[in-house]
Design an enzyme around this catalytic site. Structure first.
Site, mmCIF file in Angstrom:
data_model
loop_
_atom_site.group_PDB
_atom_site.id
_atom_site.type_symbol
_atom_site.label_atom_id
_atom_site.label_comp_id
_atom_site.label_asym_id
_atom_site.label_seq_id
_atom_site.Cartn_x
_atom_site.Cartn_y
_atom_site.Cartn_z
ATOM 1 C CG ASN A 210 -0.174 -0.012 2.634
ATOM 2 O OD1 ASN A 210 0.775 0.795 2.885
ATOM 3 N ND2 ASN A 210 -0.314 -1.292 3.239
ATOM 4 C CG ASP A 279 -6.751 -5.366 6.452
ATOM 5 O OD1 ASP A 279 -6.455 -5.298 7.611
ATOM 6 O OD2 ASP A 279 -7.348 -4.372 5.838
HETATM 7 N N1 CTP Z 1 -3.350 -3.220 12.474
HETATM 8 C C1 CTP Z 1 -2.689 -4.169 12.779
HETATM 9 N N2 CTP Z 1 -2.695 -5.284 12.288
HETATM 10 C C2 CTP Z 1 -3.369 -5.583 11.277
HETATM 11 C C3 CTP Z 1 -4.170 -4.600 10.660
HETATM 12 C C4 CTP Z 1 -4.151 -3.465 11.515
HETATM 13 O O1 CTP Z 1 -1.688 -3.948 13.831
HETATM 14 N N3 CTP Z 1 -3.334 -6.739 10.844
HETATM 15 C C5 CTP Z 1 -3.590 -1.798 13.387
HETATM 16 C C6 CTP Z 1 -2.877 -0.745 12.440
HETATM 17 O O2 CTP Z 1 -1.272 -0.286 12.702
HETATM 18 C C7 CTP Z 1 -3.704 0.548 12.648
HETATM 19 C C8 CTP Z 1 -4.917 -0.413 13.215
HETATM 20 O O3 CTP Z 1 -4.753 -1.337 13.521
HETATM 21 O O4 CTP Z 1 -3.277 0.935 14.286
HETATM 22 C C9 CTP Z 1 -6.016 0.036 12.037
HETATM 23 O O5 CTP Z 1 -7.167 -0.839 12.300
HETATM 24 P P1 CTP Z 1 -7.811 -1.675 11.262
HETATM 25 O O6 CTP Z 1 -9.014 -2.099 11.816
HETATM 26 O O7 CTP Z 1 -7.099 -2.584 10.463
HETATM 27 O O8 CTP Z 1 -8.207 -0.403 10.225
HETATM 28 P P2 CTP Z 1 -8.813 -0.467 8.857
HETATM 29 O O9 CTP Z 1 -7.928 -1.435 7.885
HETATM 30 O O10 CTP Z 1 -8.926 0.602 8.444
HETATM 31 O O11 CTP Z 1 -9.628 -1.573 9.115
HETATM 32 P P3 CTP Z 1 -11.359 -1.383 8.282
HETATM 33 O O12 CTP Z 1 -11.012 -2.345 7.306
HETATM 34 O O13 CTP Z 1 -12.232 -2.341 9.315
HETATM 35 O O14 CTP Z 1 -11.794 -0.098 7.981
#
Ligand code: CTP
Length: 403
Positions: A210, A279
């Site tokens: 990303n 993710d």
């Molecule tokens: N984070 C993490 N490990 C992951 C995903 C995210 O530590 N596998 C952390 C990121 O560093 C950030 C926070 O979680 O501090 C973001 O949350 P997340 O739920 O992943 O955000 P989005 O991807 O924006 O979630 P959504 O898709 O639900 O909007």
């Protein structure tokens, strides 16, 4: 407000090639709210013009002890009194020797004798000159007198040699200067920070990733270090220098970041997750480069572990998450705060020249029973404000747990 807001810094520039970096240094100090007055030696004027430094500092540049106009008002004494800090960058071997022996034959050395402000030097010279026994003795004497030495760094030198003697980069000098003024609000605490993107391999040459630049996480690491914390960065691939005094574990994938963080959680007081962790990752990583044999292809993905949620679940650390949202920032961020069981979350609206890969950001920081907006500013300034908030809430949290 930053630690340098309205601080008065006399910047002494002496005659070394690194003098060409001083306009940037002045700009960076002013960006932090400092007022900068420059004093140049004769040698410095061979490398850079006073006009350049006057333009970037917005102040008259001083040079001569025997300037009748300035000295009518006792210019050197005024400067000595005005200074909250005398910073000399670059500081040549000759300047260091003259300061050690109390010379007062030019404006800079005279004002160093006349000031009660702290003095900091960023040495810059050929590596052999830096290693010379007499230079080392001089530095030892200066340190013993309370003079701060910032650097030097190691690396390739203008003379073609390699070794210790390079002036620290302007941003590193600014960070060190901030530390001189900073309230050590995080003193004694161990802080782990994830930063940057992760890369999820498809084959030996391709990956899914990303746009995260890591700038916010690195700025927080620098601010936390400045505030007295012992900082461990766990960083995905980025194009940034690790801040001075910060340890860094470099990783590529989410799985590696997860393992690196969980391995160090027992030695952590505060965990700040700024990384844009992928993710999902491909179910299979091809051993060989994938050939474009089909007209269509599908990639099966599997969820990555949530690092922040896993660290929060240990209930051993104060956790701070980040949320990047394109709409309903407060609603989604508060949901994440509760769902991941965090102590705080810093949310931002992505786009409009903010957040990903930009220098500026604006944050809405939320905790269980409150929130605070941090207005648009450079990531460096925001990081300092956020670190201040984290320190406050961490102190309240530990006081609450002790009761
Ligand atoms: N984070 C993490 N490990 C992951 C995903 C995210 O530590 N596998 C952390 C990121 O560093 C950030 C926070 O979680 O501090 C973001 O949350 P997340 O739920 O992943 O955000 P989005 O991807 O924006 O979630 P959504 O898709 O639900 O909007």
């Amino acid at each position: 407000m930053t630690t340098l807001t309205d601080k008065h810094i006399v910047l002494g520039v002496t005659g070394g090639i690194a003098a060409y970096k001083t306009p940037d240094l002045v700009r960076r100090l002013r960006e932090q709210g400092a007022h900068v007055k420059v004093v140049m030696t004769d040698g410095a004027r061979e490398f850079i013009t006073p006009l350049t430094l006057q333009a970037v500092s917005g102040e008259r540049v001083s040079h001569s002890l025997l300037d009748a106009d300035a000295e009518a008002a006792m210019g050197h004494i005024e400067l000595a009194r005005w200074a909250d800090l005398v910073l000399i960058a670059p500081a040549t071997a000759d300047c260091i020797a003259r300061l050690t022996h109390g010379h007062a034959d030019d404006l800079l050395t005279t004002l160093c004798l006349a000031t009660t402000a702290p003095i900091a030097l960023a040495p810059a010279m050929n590596q052999q000159m830096w290693r010379a026994a007499i230079t080392q003795q001089n530095c030892q004497q200066l340190r013993a007198r309370g003079v701060q030495l910032l650097g030097p760094a190691e690396g390739a030198q203008a003379c073609g040699e390699v070794g210790a003697g390079r002036m620290l980069e302007p941003l590193q000098i600014v960070a060190a200067v901030q530390q001189l003024f900073a309230e050590p609000v995080l003193a004694g605490l161990k802080i782990m920070i994830t930063a940057g993107p992760t890369r999820e391999a498809l084959d030996p040459v391709r990956f899914i990733s990303n746009r995260s630049s890591g700038k916010m996480g690195y700025a927080i690491a620098a601010a936390a270090q400045t505030a007295g914390a012992q900082v461990q960065l766990v960083s995905g691939p980025v194009n940034l220098a690790v801040p001075h005094g910060v340890s860094c574990t470099k990783v590529e994938s989410a799985q590696q970041m997860y393992e690196a963080c969980l391995a160090q959680v027992a030695e952590t007081d505060i965990f700040i997750a700024t990384a844009a962790v992928a993710d999902y990752r491909p179910v299979q990583v091809a051993d060989q480069k994938i050939k474009k044999s089909q007209s269509e292809m599908q990639i099966a993905l599997v969820r990555n572990p949530d690092i922040l949620a896993a660290v929060a679940a240990t209930q051993q650390v104060f956790t701070v998450g980040f949320a990047a949202e394109t709409q309903d920032v407060e609603h989604y961020a508060r949901d994440k705060l509760q769902r991941k069981n965090l102590n705080m979350i810093a949310a931002n609206l992505v786009g409009e020249q903010l957040a990903f890969d930009q220098d500026d950001n604006a944050l809405l920081v939320l905790w269980a029973d409150g929130q605070q907006s941090l207005a648009q500013a450079s990531k460096t300034v925001l990081a300092q404000q956020l670190v201040g908030l984290i320190a406050q809430h961490y102190a309240a949290h530990t006081a609450g747990s002790a009761n």
